[in-house]
Every structure is written in structure tokens, then in C-alpha cells.
Design a protein around this motif. Structure first.
Motif, PDB file in Angstrom:
ATOM      1  N   TYR A  79       6.957 -14.506 -13.477  1.00 47.32           N
ATOM      2  CA  TYR A  79       5.922 -13.485 -13.287  1.00 47.32           C
ATOM      3  C   TYR A  79       6.554 -12.147 -12.908  1.00 47.32           C
ATOM      4  O   TYR A  79       7.642 -12.093 -12.331  1.00 47.32           O
ATOM      5  CB  TYR A  79       4.964 -13.909 -12.173  1.00 47.32           C
ATOM      6  CG  TYR A  79       4.335 -15.255 -12.380  1.00 47.32           C
ATOM      7  CD1 TYR A  79       4.858 -16.391 -11.763  1.00 47.32           C
ATOM      8  CD2 TYR A  79       3.211 -15.409 -13.189  1.00 47.32           C
ATOM      9  CE1 TYR A  79       4.288 -17.644 -11.950  1.00 47.32           C
ATOM     10  CE2 TYR A  79       2.635 -16.655 -13.373  1.00 47.32           C
ATOM     11  CZ  TYR A  79       3.180 -17.761 -12.761  1.00 47.32           C
ATOM     12  OH  TYR A  79       2.610 -18.994 -12.956  1.00 47.32           O
ATOM     13  N   LEU A  80       5.838 -11.100 -13.221  1.00 52.95           N
ATOM     14  CA  LEU A  80       6.203  -9.780 -12.725  1.00 52.95           C
ATOM     15  C   LEU A  80       4.941  -9.131 -12.181  1.00 52.95           C
ATOM     16  O   LEU A  80       4.063  -8.743 -12.949  1.00 52.95           O
ATOM     17  CB  LEU A  80       6.810  -8.912 -13.838  1.00 52.95           C
ATOM     18  CG  LEU A  80       7.318  -7.557 -13.368  1.00 52.95           C
ATOM     19  CD1 LEU A  80       8.550  -7.743 -12.470  1.00 52.95           C
ATOM     20  CD2 LEU A  80       7.665  -6.661 -14.549  1.00 52.95           C
ATOM     21  N   GLN A  81       4.852  -9.071 -10.871  1.00 54.87           N
ATOM     22  CA  GLN A  81       3.727  -8.401 -10.215  1.00 54.87           C
ATOM     23  C   GLN A  81       4.079  -6.929 -10.090  1.00 54.87           C
ATOM     24  O   GLN A  81       5.083  -6.581  -9.479  1.00 54.87           O
ATOM     25  CB  GLN A  81       3.468  -9.002  -8.840  1.00 54.87           C
ATOM     26  CG  GLN A  81       2.346  -8.323  -8.081  1.00 54.87           C
ATOM     27  CD  GLN A  81       0.991  -8.547  -8.702  1.00 54.87           C
ATOM     28  OE1 GLN A  81       0.593  -9.677  -8.945  1.00 54.87           O
ATOM     29  NE2 GLN A  81       0.273  -7.463  -8.977  1.00 54.87           N
ATOM     30  N   MET A  82       3.231  -6.086 -10.665  1.00 54.45           N
ATOM     31  CA  MET A  82       3.483  -4.652 -10.672  1.00 54.45           C
ATOM     32  C   MET A  82       2.378  -3.946  -9.882  1.00 54.45           C
ATOM     33  O   MET A  82       1.195  -4.126 -10.195  1.00 54.45           O
ATOM     34  CB  MET A  82       3.528  -4.127 -12.107  1.00 54.45           C
ATOM     35  CG  MET A  82       4.536  -4.865 -12.984  1.00 54.45           C
ATOM     36  SD  MET A  82       4.703  -4.153 -14.637  1.00 54.45           S
ATOM     37  CE  MET A  82       3.084  -4.485 -15.318  1.00 54.45           C
ATOM     38  N   ARG A  83       2.772  -3.181  -8.901  1.00 54.14           N
ATOM     39  CA  ARG A  83       1.830  -2.444  -8.065  1.00 54.14           C
ATOM     40  C   ARG A  83       2.176  -0.966  -8.095  1.00 54.14           C
ATOM     41  O   ARG A  83       3.271  -0.577  -8.469  1.00 54.14           O
ATOM     42  CB  ARG A  83       1.867  -2.964  -6.629  1.00 54.14           C
ATOM     43  CG  ARG A  83       1.481  -4.423  -6.475  1.00 54.14           C
ATOM     44  CD  ARG A  83       1.533  -4.846  -5.002  1.00 54.14           C
ATOM     45  NE  ARG A  83       1.086  -6.221  -4.810  1.00 54.14           N
ATOM     46  CZ  ARG A  83       1.866  -7.279  -4.895  1.00 54.14           C
ATOM     47  NH1 ARG A  83       3.165  -7.129  -5.172  1.00 54.14           N
ATOM     48  NH2 ARG A  83       1.372  -8.495  -4.702  1.00 54.14           N
ATOM     49  N   SER A  84       1.240  -0.151  -7.653  1.00 53.21           N
ATOM     50  CA  SER A  84       1.448   1.305  -7.591  1.00 53.21           C
ATOM     51  C   SER A  84       2.028   1.823  -8.895  1.00 53.21           C
ATOM     52  O   SER A  84       3.013   2.566  -8.909  1.00 53.21           O
ATOM     53  CB  SER A  84       2.382   1.640  -6.416  1.00 53.21           C
ATOM     54  OG  SER A  84       1.832   1.189  -5.203  1.00 53.21           O
ATOM     55  N   LEU A  85       1.417   1.420  -9.978  1.00 52.41           N
ATOM     56  CA  LEU A  85       1.939   1.771 -11.287  1.00 52.41           C
ATOM     57  C   LEU A  85       1.892   3.268 -11.530  1.00 52.41           C
ATOM     58  O   LEU A  85       0.970   3.967 -11.066  1.00 52.41           O
ATOM     59  CB  LEU A  85       1.172   1.023 -12.372  1.00 52.41           C
ATOM     60  CG  LEU A  85       1.582  -0.451 -12.519  1.00 52.41           C
ATOM     61  CD1 LEU A  85       0.517  -1.245 -13.246  1.00 52.41           C
ATOM     62  CD2 LEU A  85       2.912  -0.559 -13.234  1.00 52.41           C
ATOM     63  N   LYS A  86       2.886   3.738 -12.272  1.00 51.28           N
ATOM     64  CA  LYS A  86       3.015   5.153 -12.597  1.00 51.28           C
ATOM     65  C   LYS A  86       3.006   5.309 -14.118  1.00 51.28           C
ATOM     66  O   LYS A  86       3.381   4.381 -14.833  1.00 51.28           O
ATOM     67  CB  LYS A  86       4.332   5.694 -12.039  1.00 51.28           C
ATOM     68  CG  LYS A  86       4.517   5.493 -10.552  1.00 51.28           C
ATOM     69  CD  LYS A  86       5.898   5.951 -10.116  1.00 51.28           C
ATOM     70  CE  LYS A  86       6.118   5.730  -8.629  1.00 51.28           C
ATOM     71  NZ  LYS A  86       7.463   6.182  -8.205  1.00 51.28           N
ATOM     72  N   PRO A  87       2.654   6.481 -14.604  1.00 47.23           N
ATOM     73  CA  PRO A  87       2.695   6.686 -16.064  1.00 47.23           C
ATOM     74  C   PRO A  87       4.062   6.383 -16.665  1.00 47.23           C
ATOM     75  O   PRO A  87       4.142   5.893 -17.805  1.00 47.23           O
ATOM     76  CB  PRO A  87       2.334   8.159 -16.205  1.00 47.23           C
ATOM     77  CG  PRO A  87       1.447   8.434 -15.030  1.00 47.23           C
ATOM     78  CD  PRO A  87       2.040   7.625 -13.914  1.00 47.23           C
ATOM     79  N   GLU A  88       5.118   6.627 -15.915  1.00 48.22           N
ATOM     80  CA  GLU A  88       6.468   6.351 -16.440  1.00 48.22           C
ATOM     81  C   GLU A  88       6.782   4.860 -16.522  1.00 48.22           C
ATOM     82  O   GLU A  88       7.831   4.484 -17.044  1.00 48.22           O
ATOM     83  CB  GLU A  88       7.526   7.070 -15.605  1.00 48.22           C
ATOM     84  CG  GLU A  88       7.430   6.847 -14.118  1.00 48.22           C
ATOM     85  CD  GLU A  88       6.674   7.972 -13.412  1.00 48.22           C
ATOM     86  OE1 GLU A  88       5.611   8.405 -13.929  1.00 48.22           O
ATOM     87  OE2 GLU A  88       7.136   8.381 -12.318  1.00 48.22           O
ATOM     88  N   ASP A  89       5.909   4.017 -16.041  1.00 46.00           N
ATOM     89  CA  ASP A  89       6.068   2.573 -16.212  1.00 46.00           C
ATOM     90  C   ASP A  89       5.549   2.099 -17.578  1.00 46.00           C
ATOM     91  O   ASP A  89       5.694   0.927 -17.928  1.00 46.00           O
ATOM     92  CB  ASP A  89       5.320   1.808 -15.117  1.00 46.00           C
ATOM     93  CG  ASP A  89       5.908   2.037 -13.739  1.00 46.00           C
ATOM     94  OD1 ASP A  89       5.107   2.205 -12.787  1.00 46.00           O
ATOM     95  OD2 ASP A  89       7.138   2.055 -13.602  1.00 46.00           O
ATOM     96  N   THR A  90       4.963   3.006 -18.314  1.00 41.89           N
ATOM     97  CA  THR A  90       4.424   2.664 -19.627  1.00 41.89           C
ATOM     98  C   THR A  90       5.521   2.187 -20.574  1.00 41.89           C
ATOM     99  O   THR A  90       6.609   2.763 -20.613  1.00 41.89           O
ATOM    100  CB  THR A  90       3.707   3.872 -20.234  1.00 41.89           C
ATOM    101  OG1 THR A  90       2.548   4.159 -19.441  1.00 41.89           O
ATOM    102  CG2 THR A  90       3.285   3.619 -21.667  1.00 41.89           C
ATOM    103  N   GLY A  91       5.219   1.133 -21.315  1.00 39.74           N
ATOM    104  CA  GLY A  91       6.175   0.621 -22.285  1.00 39.74           C
ATOM    105  C   GLY A  91       5.835  -0.795 -22.691  1.00 39.74           C
ATOM    106  O   GLY A  91       4.857  -1.377 -22.200  1.00 39.74           O
ATOM    107  N   VAL A  92       6.645  -1.330 -23.555  1.00 44.49           N
ATOM    108  CA  VAL A  92       6.529  -2.737 -23.917  1.00 44.49           C
ATOM    109  C   VAL A  92       7.467  -3.517 -23.001  1.00 44.49           C
ATOM    110  O   VAL A  92       8.643  -3.198 -22.894  1.00 44.49           O
ATOM    111  CB  VAL A  92       6.891  -2.983 -25.390  1.00 44.49           C
ATOM    112  CG1 VAL A  92       6.808  -4.474 -25.699  1.00 44.49           C
ATOM    113  CG2 VAL A  92       5.975  -2.189 -26.301  1.00 44.49           C
TER     114      VAL A  92
END
Length: 121
Positions: A79-92
Motif C-alpha cells: 500500500y501507499l497511503q498518501m496524505r497532504s497531496l500537492k499538485p506536484e504529486d500528480t503522475g502515474v
């Protein structure tokens, strides 16, 4: 080992997502598992990795404190839990399996098909 990533989607900045990567094969627990991501026009980059035991994890500086990698060997899933996401986290986002591990894509032997994450501002 065959890998199937899921859980991507569209989320607003500051939001959260949890990615999953289901693996087939009996030897899943022998592999270090990693997550990588690739933004449009950019090279694939390391995000996080976890050793077969789950005791050792590693993160890219850009996601430390916001992302958490974990695994359940009984379910053959990472799993990858992602929090406080930012626009620069965008991608495949791709999951991958490796005997050796590490932050370089060339060190991974098996790859999933990727799941797309879009973070809007």
C-alpha cells in the motif's frame, strides 16, 4: 510476479489517497516492493520502498512525512497511503518488485501497469 496497481484518482490539494498493489505468486514476501511515479514529460522517479519484512522503509525527500508505505504479505499486497497531496504529486504511480531494492528503477524486476493520480490545486 505479476503486479496490479489500483486506487488512483482525482483529488484536491491537501487530500488523501491510498494506492494498493496486489501481487500474484507465492514468492511475494521475498521481494522488496517499491512505488515510483512518472509525471508527463518527466522521468520515472522513486517514491518509496519497503523490505520484505516490512521493517525497513525508504522515502523520497519530497514525500517524507506525507506518504506511508506498508505491506501485508498474507494478502500479497503493498500500500501507499498518501496524505497532504500537492499538485506536484500528480503522475502515474507504479508499483514494482525487486530482489535488491533501492531507489533506482533499473533495480526492479517486475512492474505493475500504473495507476493515475491527479491532484488539483
Amino acid at each position: 510476479v505479476q503486479l496490479q496497481a489500483s486506487g488512483g484518482g482525482l483529488v484536491q490539494a491537501g487530500g488523501s489517497l491510498r494506492l494498493s498493489c496486489a501481487a500474484s505468486g507465492r514468492t511475494f514476501s521475498r521481494y522488496t516492493m517499491g512505488w515510483f511515479r512518472q509525471a508527463p514529460g518527466k522521468e520515472r522517479e522513486f517514491v518509496a520502498a519497503i523490505t520484505w519484512s516490512g521493517y525497513i522503509t525508504d522515502y523520497a525527500d519530497s514525500v517524507k512525512g506525507r506518504f506511508t508505505i506498508s505491506r501485508d504479505n498474507a494478502k500479497n499486497t503493498v500500500y501507499l497511503q498518501m496524505r497532504s497531496l500537492k499538485p506536484e504529486d500528480t503522475g502515474v504511480y507504479y508499483c514494482a518488485a525487486s530482489v535488491a531494492g533501492g531507489p533506482y528503477p533499473g533495480g526492479y524486476d517486475y512492474w505493475g501497469q500504473g495507476t493515475e493520480v491527479t491532484v488539483s490545486s
